[in-house]
Design a protein around this motif. Structure first.
Motif, PDB file in Angstrom:
ATOM      1  N   PHE A  43       0.813  -1.222   0.000  1.00 27.50           N
ATOM      2  CA  PHE A  43       0.000   0.000   0.000  1.00 27.50           C
ATOM      3  C   PHE A  43       0.850   1.278   0.000  1.00 27.50           C
ATOM      4  O   PHE A  43       0.391   2.330   0.430  1.00 27.50           O
ATOM      5  N   TYR A  44       2.072   1.205  -0.491  1.00 22.54           N
ATOM      6  CA  TYR A  44       3.017   2.322  -0.382  1.00 22.54           C
ATOM      7  C   TYR A  44       2.464   3.637  -0.923  1.00 22.54           C
ATOM      8  O   TYR A  44       2.545   4.667  -0.271  1.00 22.54           O
ATOM      9  N   LYS A  45       1.910   3.627  -2.082  1.00 24.06           N
ATOM     10  CA  LYS A  45       1.414   4.875  -2.686  1.00 24.06           C
ATOM     11  C   LYS A  45       0.321   5.525  -1.843  1.00 24.06           C
ATOM     12  O   LYS A  45       0.255   6.732  -1.735  1.00 24.06           O
ATOM     13  N   ILE A  46      -0.517   4.712  -1.233  1.00 17.33           N
ATOM     14  CA  ILE A  46      -1.586   5.253  -0.388  1.00 17.33           C
ATOM     15  C   ILE A  46      -0.995   5.848   0.888  1.00 17.33           C
ATOM     16  O   ILE A  46      -1.363   6.929   1.308  1.00 17.33           O
ATOM     17  N   PHE A  47      -0.055   5.133   1.504  1.00 11.43           N
ATOM     18  CA  PHE A  47       0.557   5.599   2.750  1.00 11.43           C
ATOM     19  C   PHE A  47       1.344   6.890   2.556  1.00 11.43           C
ATOM     20  O   PHE A  47       1.294   7.787   3.391  1.00 11.43           O
ATOM     21  N   ILE A  48       2.084   6.992   1.475  1.00 10.40           N
ATOM     22  CA  ILE A  48       2.991   8.121   1.282  1.00 10.40           C
ATOM     23  C   ILE A  48       2.245   9.445   1.140  1.00 10.40           C
ATOM     24  O   ILE A  48       2.764  10.498   1.506  1.00 10.40           O
ATOM     25  N   THR A  49       1.031   9.409   0.663  1.00 10.81           N
ATOM     26  CA  THR A  49       0.279  10.646   0.457  1.00 10.81           C
ATOM     27  C   THR A  49      -0.775  10.915   1.532  1.00 10.81           C
ATOM     28  O   THR A  49      -1.404  11.969   1.510  1.00 10.81           O
ATOM     29  N   ASN A  50      -0.970  10.008   2.463  1.00 14.96           N
ATOM     30  CA  ASN A  50      -1.999  10.156   3.486  1.00 14.96           C
ATOM     31  C   ASN A  50      -1.529  11.079   4.604  1.00 14.96           C
ATOM     32  O   ASN A  50      -0.540  10.803   5.279  1.00 14.96           O
ATOM     33  N   LYS A  51      -2.244  12.180   4.829  1.00 15.99           N
ATOM     34  CA  LYS A  51      -1.865  13.164   5.849  1.00 15.99           C
ATOM     35  C   LYS A  51      -2.037  12.627   7.268  1.00 15.99           C
ATOM     36  O   LYS A  51      -1.278  12.969   8.163  1.00 15.99           O
ATOM     37  N   ILE A  52      -3.009  11.774   7.477  1.00 15.40           N
ATOM     38  CA  ILE A  52      -3.235  11.204   8.812  1.00 15.40           C
ATOM     39  C   ILE A  52      -2.061  10.311   9.205  1.00 15.40           C
ATOM     40  O   ILE A  52      -1.530  10.402  10.316  1.00 15.40           O
ATOM     41  N   ILE A  53      -1.642   9.459   8.282  1.00 11.97           N
ATOM     42  CA  ILE A  53      -0.509   8.573   8.567  1.00 11.97           C
ATOM     43  C   ILE A  53       0.763   9.389   8.773  1.00 11.97           C
ATOM     44  O   ILE A  53       1.567   9.102   9.665  1.00 11.97           O
ATOM     45  N   SER A  54       0.945  10.440   8.002  1.00 11.43           N
ATOM     46  CA  SER A  54       2.107  11.327   8.195  1.00 11.43           C
ATOM     47  C   SER A  54       2.086  11.949   9.585  1.00 11.43           C
ATOM     48  O   SER A  54       3.125  12.044  10.249  1.00 11.43           O
TER      49      SER A  54
END
Length: 186
Positions: free
Chosen positions: A102-113
């Motif tokens: 799920f790398y692409k989803i994680f890298i752009t997610n502000k909550i995960i950041s």
């Protein structure tokens, strides 16, 4: 036999749990291994834990796995190594596999950041706690040599940017010199 099986199960579940819920690298898991096996279960004492950490740091590879190896060997021999290493590596393998998928989803997610940013502060606090506890333990031995080595290693690494590999090799050399002097006196 039942005692050994119980010990192996305890080693596996403890290393699996610690590895699954530890973020921030090997030094964080080392502090949690100490808390679990020294403070809670009383399987080893603090001095032994410091020795195990020193061995784990000196060996090549990830400190979490090295710590699992030396702890597993100390507690249950070769079978202990296997159990502890498997318990330690399962969570990172699963987590990295999921993140990679799920790398692409994680890298752009502000909550995960934001979550990762918050975790950094907690990790920093845990590392400071480990360093403080280990420094106190070294000072409790009342050996001026150990205190001087600790301070010297800190100054060399932090202020003079000497590579940690050279500091470790220097400490190994000091240990051999001390061993040689002791044997000559005996």
């Amino acid at each position: 036999m039942k005692e050994k099986r119980k010990l192996l199960m305890e080693l596996f579940t403890s290393t699996l749990y610690l590895s699954a819920f530890t973020f921030g690298g090997g030094y964080v898991i080392v502090s949690l291994l100490k808390e679990r096996f020294v403070d809670q279960l009383h399987y080893i004492d603090e001095k032994e834990m410091l020795d195990l950490v020193a061995i784990a740091q000196s060996a090549p590879g990830a400190i979490a796995v090295n710590g699992a190896i030396v702890l597993g060997y100390k507690m249950a021999g070769i079978l202990g190594i296997i159990v502890c290493v498997i318990g330690t590596i399962i969570p990172p393998i699963v987590i990295i596999s999921v993140i990679a998928y799920f790398y692409k989803i994680f890298i752009t997610n502000k909550i995960i950041s934001a979550i990762l940013l918050g975790m950094r502060a907690g990790i920093g606090a845990i590392i400071v706690s480990v360093v403080y506890d280990m420094a106190l333990s070294v000072m409790d031995e009342h050996k001026e040599r150990n205190i001087l080595i600790m301070i010297g290693a800190f100054v060399l690494n932090y202020f003079l940017n000497v590579n940690i590999m050279y500091i470790i090799l220097g400490c190994i050399l000091l240990a051999f010199v001390e061993l040689f002097i002791r044997r000559e006196r005996a």
